[in-house]
Design a protein around this motif. Structure first.
Motif, PDB file in Angstrom:
ATOM      1  N   SER A 103     -66.420  54.194  -9.914  1.00 16.39           N
ATOM      2  CA  SER A 103     -65.650  54.494  -8.096  1.00 16.39           C
ATOM      3  C   SER A 103     -64.823  54.593  -9.371  1.00 16.39           C
ATOM      4  CB  SER A 103     -65.201  52.855  -7.647  1.00 16.39           C
ATOM      5  OG  SER A 103     -64.976  51.948  -8.333  1.00 16.39           O
ATOM      6  N   GLU A 127     -60.557  49.741  -4.887  1.00 12.77           N
ATOM      7  CA  GLU A 127     -60.889  49.559  -3.292  1.00 12.77           C
ATOM      8  C   GLU A 127     -61.763  48.529  -3.375  1.00 12.77           C
ATOM      9  OE1 GLU A 127     -60.621  52.734  -0.925  1.00 12.77           O
ATOM     10  OE2 GLU A 127     -60.388  54.074  -2.212  1.00 12.77           O
ATOM     11  N   SER A 151     -63.883  48.185  -0.580  1.00 12.26           N
ATOM     12  CA  SER A 151     -65.499  49.222  -0.249  1.00 12.26           C
ATOM     13  C   SER A 151     -66.269  49.068  -1.815  1.00 12.26           C
ATOM     14  CB  SER A 151     -65.345  50.069  -0.009  1.00 12.26           C
ATOM     15  OG  SER A 151     -64.710  51.089  -0.628  1.00 12.26           O
ATOM     16  N   HIS A 152     -66.023  49.548  -2.183  1.00 16.93           N
ATOM     17  CA  HIS A 152     -66.568  49.692  -3.675  1.00 16.93           C
ATOM     18  C   HIS A 152     -66.773  47.998  -4.315  1.00 16.93           C
ATOM     19  CE1 HIS A 152     -65.401  53.699  -4.193  1.00 16.93           C
ATOM     20  NE2 HIS A 152     -64.683  53.254  -3.968  1.00 16.93           N
ATOM     21  N   VAL A 200     -67.950  46.140  -1.637  1.00 13.57           N
ATOM     22  CA  VAL A 200     -68.918  45.589  -0.689  1.00 13.57           C
ATOM     23  C   VAL A 200     -70.347  46.132  -1.351  1.00 13.57           C
ATOM     24  CG1 VAL A 200     -69.493  45.790   1.758  1.00 13.57           C
ATOM     25  CG2 VAL A 200     -67.118  45.261   0.949  1.00 13.57           C
ATOM     26  N   GLU A 201     -69.956  47.628  -1.487  1.00 16.35           N
ATOM     27  CA  GLU A 201     -71.023  48.079  -1.517  1.00 16.35           C
ATOM     28  C   GLU A 201     -72.069  47.910  -3.033  1.00 16.35           C
ATOM     29  OE1 GLU A 201     -72.660  52.837  -3.370  1.00 16.35           O
ATOM     30  OE2 GLU A 201     -70.077  51.983  -3.210  1.00 16.35           O
ATOM     31  N   GLU A 234     -74.200  44.846  -1.598  1.00  9.86           N
ATOM     32  CA  GLU A 234     -75.011  44.780  -0.800  1.00  9.86           C
ATOM     33  C   GLU A 234     -76.428  45.643  -1.642  1.00  9.86           C
ATOM     34  OE1 GLU A 234     -75.583  44.654   2.307  1.00  9.86           O
ATOM     35  OE2 GLU A 234     -73.547  43.904   2.492  1.00  9.86           O
TER      36      GLU A 234
END
Length: 197
Positions: A175, A179, A181-182, A184-185, A188
């Motif tokens: 990335s 953040e 969110s990366h 979490v990605e 996942e």
């Protein structure tokens, strides 16, 4: 060499002319001391600069301007690119040579690196690993880390998840920012790879 000698002679003669009358020395005396003929000196003063020397002077002025506009950060490659944008046909080697003659070089500025900081963790989070880094089965303990990688276009951030049992990276995400969110990605993706809920 001769041109340098004549330049020095010319500057010296001008300085002498500026001296008070009682301290002036004759031009002939100076030329004799510097071992330069009077006719040679006068011929040099009347000589018109060659096209090459004029182009060299103009290029050096442009190089100096681009260098100053870049806050002394640009080196020969970037200055050459800027000159070419304005239609100048010049090689990077020539620009580098002129910069050396002018006594200028690029200033390296350490790039700003965004790093993670300690967060104010919730009281609900507990240390259940207790520094036991050798689990007895796969997918019992995962760990994650973020590191930065320098590229020609700037920094990118690599987030990875490792299974501590096999020490194998099971997922990763590249990335341009740090953040959450990366992360979490990445987790996942690891859950999908290992079919873990």
């Amino acid at each position: 060499m001769t041109e340098t000698l004549y330049t020095a002679t010319s500057e010296y003669v001008e300085e002498i002319k500026a001296l008070p009358v009682k301290r002036q020395v004759s031009v002939s005396g100076i030329l004799k001391k510097l071992d330069v003929s009077r006719s040679g000196y006068h011929a040099w003063k009347k000589r018109v600069p060659s096209d090459t020397s004029v182009r060299r002077a103009v290029l050096k002025e442009k190089i100096q301007k681009i260098y100053e506009d870049s806050h002394q950060n640009y080196g020969a490659p970037k200055i050459t690119a800027e000159l070419r944008k304005f239609g100048e046909r010049v090689s990077e080697k020539t620009v580098g040579n002129y910069m050396r003659q002018m006594g200028i070089k690029a200033q390296w500025v350490k790039p700003y690196i965004q790093t993670t900081i300690d967060s104010d963790f919730s009281q609900e989070l507990k240390n259940i690993l207790n520094e036991e880094f050798n689990p007895t089965q796969p997918d019992a303990v995962w760990c994650s880390d973020i590191t930065y990688i320098w590229t020609f276009e700037g920094f990118v951030y690599l987030t990875s998840v490792m299974d501590l049992y096999s020490r194998k990276i099971i997922s990763w995400v590249l990335s341009e920012t740090l953040e959450a969110s990366h992360v979490v990605e990445c987790i996942e993706k690891a859950k999908q790879v290992r079919n873990v809920k």
